[in-house]
Motif scaffolding. Sequence first.
Motif, PDB file in Angstrom:
ATOM      1  N   GLY A 172      -9.626 -12.851  -0.799  1.00 17.29           N
ATOM      2  CA  GLY A 172      -8.914 -14.093  -0.515  1.00 17.29           C
ATOM      3  C   GLY A 172      -7.791 -13.921   0.462  1.00 17.29           C
ATOM      4  O   GLY A 172      -6.812 -14.659   0.432  1.00 17.29           O
ATOM      5  N   LEU A 173      -7.900 -12.930   1.340  1.00 17.82           N
ATOM      6  CA  LEU A 173      -6.835 -12.691   2.297  1.00 17.82           C
ATOM      7  C   LEU A 173      -7.079 -13.535   3.532  1.00 17.82           C
ATOM      8  O   LEU A 173      -7.731 -13.125   4.480  1.00 17.82           O
ATOM      9  N   GLY A 174      -6.534 -14.718   3.529  1.00 17.72           N
ATOM     10  CA  GLY A 174      -6.784 -15.664   4.609  1.00 17.72           C
ATOM     11  C   GLY A 174      -6.379 -15.156   5.962  1.00 17.72           C
ATOM     12  O   GLY A 174      -6.998 -15.477   6.977  1.00 17.72           O
ATOM     13  N   THR A 175      -5.334 -14.343   5.995  1.00 16.05           N
ATOM     14  CA  THR A 175      -4.855 -13.845   7.285  1.00 16.05           C
ATOM     15  C   THR A 175      -5.827 -12.872   7.910  1.00 16.05           C
ATOM     16  O   THR A 175      -5.690 -12.528   9.072  1.00 16.05           O
ATOM     17  N   LEU A 176      -6.815 -12.395   7.133  1.00 15.98           N
ATOM     18  CA  LEU A 176      -7.772 -11.450   7.680  1.00 15.98           C
ATOM     19  C   LEU A 176      -9.123 -12.100   7.918  1.00 15.98           C
ATOM     20  O   LEU A 176     -10.135 -11.439   8.003  1.00 15.98           O
ATOM     21  N   SER A 177      -9.130 -13.415   8.061  1.00 21.51           N
ATOM     22  CA  SER A 177     -10.392 -14.142   8.130  1.00 21.51           C
ATOM     23  C   SER A 177     -11.254 -13.710   9.311  1.00 21.51           C
ATOM     24  O   SER A 177     -12.471 -13.794   9.258  1.00 21.51           O
ATOM     25  N   ASP A 216       5.157   0.858   1.006  1.00 24.12           N
ATOM     26  CA  ASP A 216       3.718   0.798   1.244  1.00 24.12           C
ATOM     27  C   ASP A 216       3.357   1.400   2.600  1.00 24.12           C
ATOM     28  O   ASP A 216       3.812   0.921   3.641  1.00 24.12           O
ATOM     29  N   PRO A 217       2.508   2.440   2.643  1.00 23.42           N
ATOM     30  CA  PRO A 217       2.084   3.014   3.919  1.00 23.42           C
ATOM     31  C   PRO A 217       1.033   2.176   4.639  1.00 23.42           C
ATOM     32  O   PRO A 217       0.590   2.552   5.726  1.00 23.42           O
ATOM     33  N   ILE A 218       0.661   1.063   4.065  1.00 24.15           N
ATOM     34  CA  ILE A 218      -0.246   0.075   4.674  1.00 24.15           C
ATOM     35  C   ILE A 218      -1.555   0.716   5.127  1.00 24.15           C
ATOM     36  O   ILE A 218      -2.073   0.426   6.202  1.00 24.15           O
ATOM     37  N   TYR A 242       7.119   5.165  -4.351  1.00 25.56           N
ATOM     38  CA  TYR A 242       5.704   5.498  -4.493  1.00 25.56           C
ATOM     39  C   TYR A 242       4.899   4.446  -3.752  1.00 25.56           C
ATOM     40  O   TYR A 242       5.447   3.514  -3.174  1.00 25.56           O
ATOM     41  N   GLU A 243       3.569   4.583  -3.731  1.00 26.24           N
ATOM     42  CA  GLU A 243       2.748   3.668  -2.953  1.00 26.24           C
ATOM     43  C   GLU A 243       1.640   3.064  -3.796  1.00 26.24           C
ATOM     44  O   GLU A 243       1.406   3.484  -4.934  1.00 26.24           O
ATOM     45  N   THR A 244       0.941   2.098  -3.228  1.00 27.47           N
ATOM     46  CA  THR A 244      -0.003   1.300  -4.010  1.00 27.47           C
ATOM     47  C   THR A 244      -1.349   1.978  -4.239  1.00 27.47           C
ATOM     48  O   THR A 244      -2.021   1.688  -5.226  1.00 27.47           O
ATOM     49  N   GLU A 299      -4.674  -6.568  -3.745  1.00 25.56           N
ATOM     50  CA  GLU A 299      -3.951  -7.608  -4.473  1.00 25.56           C
ATOM     51  C   GLU A 299      -2.571  -7.115  -4.922  1.00 25.56           C
ATOM     52  O   GLU A 299      -1.685  -7.915  -5.224  1.00 25.56           O
ATOM     53  N   LYS A 300      -2.383  -5.784  -4.965  1.00 28.45           N
ATOM     54  CA  LYS A 300      -1.094  -5.213  -5.354  1.00 28.45           C
ATOM     55  C   LYS A 300      -0.116  -5.135  -4.189  1.00 28.45           C
ATOM     56  O   LYS A 300       1.072  -4.866  -4.382  1.00 28.45           O
ATOM     57  N   SER A 301      -0.597  -5.349  -2.990  1.00 27.72           N
ATOM     58  CA  SER A 301       0.257  -5.248  -1.806  1.00 27.72           C
ATOM     59  C   SER A 301       1.293  -6.367  -1.794  1.00 27.72           C
ATOM     60  O   SER A 301       1.027  -7.481  -2.223  1.00 27.72           O
ATOM     61  N   ARG A 302       2.458  -6.040  -1.260  1.00 20.90           N
ATOM     62  CA  ARG A 302       3.518  -7.044  -1.126  1.00 20.90           C
ATOM     63  C   ARG A 302       3.338  -7.775   0.201  1.00 20.90           C
ATOM     64  O   ARG A 302       4.101  -7.602   1.144  1.00 20.90           O
ATOM     65  N   GLY A 303       2.303  -8.570   0.260  1.00 21.81           N
ATOM     66  CA  GLY A 303       1.987  -9.287   1.488  1.00 21.81           C
ATOM     67  C   GLY A 303       0.509  -9.183   1.779  1.00 21.81           C
ATOM     68  O   GLY A 303      -0.187  -8.308   1.250  1.00 21.81           O
ATOM     69  N   THR A 304       0.022 -10.061   2.629  1.00 25.63           N
ATOM     70  CA  THR A 304      -1.411 -10.127   2.896  1.00 25.63           C
ATOM     71  C   THR A 304      -1.799  -9.608   4.273  1.00 25.63           C
ATOM     72  O   THR A 304      -2.970  -9.678   4.640  1.00 25.63           O
ATOM     73  N   ASP A 305      -0.841  -9.123   5.050  1.00 27.01           N
ATOM     74  CA  ASP A 305      -1.183  -8.492   6.318  1.00 27.01           C
ATOM     75  C   ASP A 305      -0.099  -7.498   6.702  1.00 27.01           C
ATOM     76  O   ASP A 305       0.906  -7.333   5.994  1.00 27.01           O
TER      77      ASP A 305
END
Length: 324
Positions: free
Chosen positions: A20-25, A292-294, A268-270, A299-305
């Motif tokens: 459901g990550l709209g920003t990655l459509s 977050d090293p991205i 720590y990281e996700t 779904e655990k990320s603090r943000g969708t992109d």
Amino acid sequence: MNVRRHHISGIAVAAVTALGLGTLSACSTDSAAAGGTDKFDVVASFYPMAYLAEQIGGDHVKVTSLTEPGQEPHDLEISAQQRTQLEKSDAALYLKGLQPSVDEAVTQSGIKTKIDAATLTTLEEHGTEVGGHAAEHEEHEEEEHEHEETGGKDPHVWLDPVKYAEVAEGVGKAFEKADPDNAADYRKNTADLVAKLGALDTEFKNGLADTRTKVFITTHAAFGYLAERYGLTEEAISGLDPESEPSAARVKELEKMAKADGVTTVFYETLVSDKTAKTIAGDANLRTDVLDPIEGITEKSRGTDYFAVQKANLKALQTALGTT
């Protein structure tokens, strides 16, 4: 770089959009989609590369990520199906040195356009200590740190907005050359992305200019470029491998350093276990938080992109370092 080579079963590439990550459509990880479309088909090694391809390519590209959402990129072993995806695609975008399985598959493939992000900026040697602290202590702690500094060429360039922008510019030029019919759009999209990264760089520069301490502790050495860019010192529990075990001497050293430098938080990281970070934090009476090293969006990320997570990282650093 010494990364672990866990041999796990072949990974069927999952759809990012299923989260459901709209920003990655515009970025699909549907394995059936790679190749054979009327778009410029790009196979990307993991999220930071897929995000670049999506942002620069826009509607002209079909992007397939070899690393599924939530998977630790270092763990990836290329499946036969994914090798077929590579062969059918127009371009491969990867970061040599991060995922040996991908490096091997791309090298062996007959794909025409191979874009290695590591060649589009300058990679540096990083160990468990990176930044101002390392420079100050290098001479009198050289012997003490020798057994811990098992670093190598650090691939985590995307966490530095300036270096990520350099990579973006190189990717844009490669897209223009490989798909000249849409070169003008690639050029515009690249310029827009580089401008956004420039603004993010300014946010970090201003946001971290005046802090109570400049030292932060992370689980693994992913944030060396970011630390150097903004005058900080990263002290990593382990080196470039996110799950290597620290020595007892390193743990004791970190606890001593945390007290001396006013460190409040162990990050720590996700995508990696937080057990070691929480153990060290508990022993040293410190807090824990996420940096977050991205390497992937979940779904655990603090943000969708990328940009949302980087802004969350900035806030976490400001809180830990004590902005004034």
